[in-house]
Design an enzyme around this catalytic site. Sequence first.
Site, short mmCIF file in Angstrom:
data_model
loop_
_atom_site.label_atom_id
_atom_site.label_comp_id
_atom_site.label_asym_id
_atom_site.label_seq_id
_atom_site.Cartn_x
_atom_site.Cartn_y
_atom_site.Cartn_z
N SER A 51 0.83 -1.21 0.00
CA SER A 51 0.00 0.00 0.00
C SER A 51 0.86 1.26 0.00
CB SER A 51 -0.90 -0.01 1.23
OG SER A 51 -0.10 -0.17 2.39
N GLY A 52 2.04 1.17 -0.66
CA GLY A 52 2.84 2.37 -0.87
C GLY A 52 2.39 3.06 -2.15
N GLU A 62 18.81 17.93 -6.61
CA GLU A 62 19.53 16.91 -5.83
C GLU A 62 20.72 16.41 -6.64
OE1 GLU A 62 16.45 14.07 -4.93
OE2 GLU A 62 15.68 15.29 -3.29
N HIS A 77 22.60 5.52 0.68
CA HIS A 77 22.43 6.98 0.70
C HIS A 77 23.62 7.56 1.47
CE1 HIS A 77 20.78 10.96 1.12
NE2 HIS A 77 19.77 10.63 0.34
N ARG A 118 25.03 9.61 -6.31
CA ARG A 118 25.07 8.98 -4.99
C ARG A 118 26.15 7.92 -4.81
NH1 ARG A 118 18.94 8.09 -3.37
NH2 ARG A 118 18.75 10.34 -3.30
N HIS A 159 19.79 2.08 1.30
CA HIS A 159 18.67 3.00 1.08
C HIS A 159 17.68 2.49 0.03
CE1 HIS A 159 16.68 6.88 0.81
NE2 HIS A 159 16.96 6.99 -0.48
N ARG A 168 20.55 4.51 -9.22
CA ARG A 168 19.35 5.34 -9.42
C ARG A 168 19.67 6.82 -9.21
NH1 ARG A 168 15.35 7.38 -5.66
NH2 ARG A 168 16.58 6.42 -4.02
P1 FAD Z 1 6.70 0.94 -0.09
O1 FAD Z 1 6.24 2.33 0.02
O2 FAD Z 1 7.90 0.54 0.68
O3 FAD Z 1 5.47 0.03 0.35
C1 FAD Z 1 5.62 -1.36 0.48
C2 FAD Z 1 4.28 -1.96 0.83
O4 FAD Z 1 4.35 -3.36 0.68
C3 FAD Z 1 3.83 -1.71 2.27
O5 FAD Z 1 2.47 -1.42 2.26
C4 FAD Z 1 4.06 -3.05 2.95
O6 FAD Z 1 3.18 -3.31 4.01
C5 FAD Z 1 3.78 -3.99 1.80
N1 FAD Z 1 4.39 -5.30 1.95
C6 FAD Z 1 5.71 -5.62 1.86
N2 FAD Z 1 5.86 -6.94 2.02
C7 FAD Z 1 4.62 -7.46 2.20
C8 FAD Z 1 4.13 -8.76 2.44
N3 FAD Z 1 4.93 -9.82 2.53
N4 FAD Z 1 2.79 -8.92 2.59
C9 FAD Z 1 1.95 -7.87 2.53
N5 FAD Z 1 2.37 -6.62 2.31
C10 FAD Z 1 3.69 -6.42 2.15
N6 FAD Z 1 12.49 8.08 -3.59
C11 FAD Z 1 12.29 9.19 -4.33
O7 FAD Z 1 12.01 9.11 -5.53
N7 FAD Z 1 12.35 10.41 -3.74
C12 FAD Z 1 12.63 10.58 -2.42
O8 FAD Z 1 12.65 11.69 -1.92
C13 FAD Z 1 12.89 9.42 -1.64
N8 FAD Z 1 13.21 9.54 -0.34
C14 FAD Z 1 13.36 8.41 0.41
C15 FAD Z 1 13.61 8.52 1.78
C16 FAD Z 1 13.71 7.40 2.56
C17 FAD Z 1 13.98 7.53 4.04
C18 FAD Z 1 13.56 6.11 1.97
C19 FAD Z 1 13.67 4.88 2.81
C20 FAD Z 1 13.33 6.00 0.60
C21 FAD Z 1 13.23 7.14 -0.18
N9 FAD Z 1 12.99 7.04 -1.55
C22 FAD Z 1 12.78 8.17 -2.27
C23 FAD Z 1 12.69 5.76 -2.16
C24 FAD Z 1 11.15 5.60 -2.25
O9 FAD Z 1 10.57 6.18 -1.12
C25 FAD Z 1 10.74 4.16 -2.33
O10 FAD Z 1 11.49 3.50 -3.32
C26 FAD Z 1 9.26 4.06 -2.70
O11 FAD Z 1 8.49 4.80 -1.79
C27 FAD Z 1 8.82 2.62 -2.69
O12 FAD Z 1 7.43 2.60 -2.87
P2 FAD Z 1 6.72 1.20 -3.01
O13 FAD Z 1 5.28 1.50 -3.24
O14 FAD Z 1 7.43 0.38 -4.00
O15 FAD Z 1 6.94 0.48 -1.59
C1 SIN Z 2 16.62 12.22 -0.48
O1 SIN Z 2 15.73 12.98 -0.17
O2 SIN Z 2 17.83 12.47 -0.42
C2 SIN Z 2 16.23 10.88 -0.99
C3 SIN Z 2 15.88 11.01 -2.39
C4 SIN Z 2 15.85 9.69 -3.02
O3 SIN Z 2 16.12 8.65 -2.40
O4 SIN Z 2 15.56 9.67 -4.21
#
Ligand code: FAD
Ligand code: SIN
Length: 526
Positions: free
Chosen positions: A12-13, A114, A242, A289, A350, A385
């Site tokens: 649910s991301g 960035e 990171h 990075r 990261h 990335r």
């Molecule tokens: P997520 O948002 O991680 O969601 C994963 C989902 O999967 C969750 O709901 C979880 O419950 C579910 N899940 C996982 N395993 C299971 C399972 N076995 N069963 C059921 N559910 C499960 N990227 C950028 O582009 N810009 C940024 O500024 C940036 N800043 C960042 C800062 C931080 C601190 C971090 C950690 C990352 C950052 N990134 C950034 C990277 C980016 O945030 C992530 O790559 C992105 O949000 C991932 O989204 P997603 O929907 O793939 O997964």
């Molecule tokens: C950050 O804000 O530095 C993270 C950005 C990213 O992971 O893309």
Amino acid sequence: MRYEVDFLVIGSGIAGLSYALKVAPYGKVCVLCKGNAEEGSTRYAQGGIAAVMYDSDSFDKHIHDTLVAGDGICDREVVEMTIREAPDRIKELVQYGVEFDRHGSGGRFDLHREGGHSEFRILHHKDNTGAEIERGLLEAARQHPNIEIKERQFAIDIITQHHLGQRVTKHTPDIECYGVYALDCDTNRIDTYLAKITLLATGGMGNVYSTTTTPVISTGDGVAMVHRARGVLRDLEFMQFHPTSLYNPAEKPAFLITEAMRGAGAILKDRDGKEFMQKYDTRLSLAPRDIVARAIDNEMKISGKDYLYLDARSIGKKQLIEGFPTIYAKCLSIGIDITRDMIPIRPAAHYQCGGILVNRDGEASIHNLYAAGECACTGLHGGNRLASNSLLEAVVYAHNAAMSSIQKVQNYNNQVLSRHHEVPDWNAEGMVLNEEMVLITQTKKELQEIMWNYVGIVRSDLRLQRAFDRLNLIFRETEDLYNRSVLTEPLSELRNLIACAYLIIKMARARRENVGLHYSIDLLRN
Ligand code: FAD
Ligand code: SIN
């Protein structure tokens, strides 16, 4: 229990929710998440989302920056498609209710810059962009009558012909996905979820390492599930570290100091307060990075220190407090006033650039299985990335996967559907509850230390071999535990982390050149 839906979404991301919103008009959607719906990397994203929104920038420049950061091994067509689609996907996020900072109400977007970006092109919401995106998407999804979000449901395995008693190997053609088995974390019951289409949006695997910015739920579950189901994975050696996580050793996950701060003028300094990036790259603190993280790692090793500094004082008090309120408050809470003090930083795991190999429609190698977001490998990132391209990739591929899934559901193969009836329920007979949590927690710590020390920013043949040997033992002990224990979330996560660590090491050993994030002292530059 058995559930049957049209679209099953695991995660649910940003990826899972934006896909769910798009397919919802065409069928019943069930979104499973292993924790609370908000929890995932998305809500922690700080910097923002990269897109070319105005004529002062250009698609060509963003494409060029992405290809350069990727160190020559991005899929150029994917890069072009993703970057050209970005403005449309941003407009959709705004329509769902996501707010990005603007100059004045209704004015032009306020854009940040960035590392690796030649222009100011990062849309953001102060320094908590991810939380705003998650809020907007979750509110929209919760209002949709066709979307059910089920929290604390842990997907264990993808259901394929293997569960119908057929032998499935990585050479089996036409592996089909019928849904997943999922553990209800409140009742400990394992349910069967059957679906016409399954999307994996399970996020990253940062917890393979002892220091990571990713939340504790990032344990590579989607990648491990596809590995066990004999699907195709790629590029897992490219773990992105990171450069600047806050040095506060007891804190997990490590708190991020956004790269946007360097974009605004903050400078990396050694423990004597001297700049050092001129020794490594002409782009200084704003180099891509992989280069910055390696430079910091090297400086830390030379000096024997645990952390270096980020000096943000030149940005000015007003801009620091107003533009970076989350970081300002966080640092203040541990006694660091970023308007007066330098910030202690060190690199942290990261982002996983590789993952489940998908085509441009987000389809995995297994039929009726899609992947989007951090768990997918699209070819956009290549060896490294570019900052803020991850949220972008997630929305672009969630869109593509949704368009393709809708078409597929409308012409669904009824033969596949008929096989749903043959899927057995999970069999937990003869298993006993493992009372010794220490077996799991200690093994997890061991694994994370092995990966941090031997398969980190700088690698060598010997370190990789040593990690592989140590992992083998951990793998055998854990499989033994798994074969006799009732399945729990911690045990399942540990198995997944071990599978991911194994895949990272295997792919790192196979990569015989230094490229992007893969850097070994035994290899020459590509
Ligand atoms: P997520 O948002 O991680 O969601 C994963 C989902 O999967 C969750 O709901 C979880 O419950 C579910 N899940 C996982 N395993 C299971 C399972 N076995 N069963 C059921 N559910 C499960 N990227 C950028 O582009 N810009 C940024 O500024 C940036 N800043 C960042 C800062 C931080 C601190 C971090 C950690 C990352 C950052 N990134 C950034 C990277 C980016 O945030 C992530 O790559 C992105 O949000 C991932 O989204 P997603 O929907 O793939 O997964
Ligand atoms: C950050 O804000 O530095 C993270 C950005 C990213 O992971 O893309």
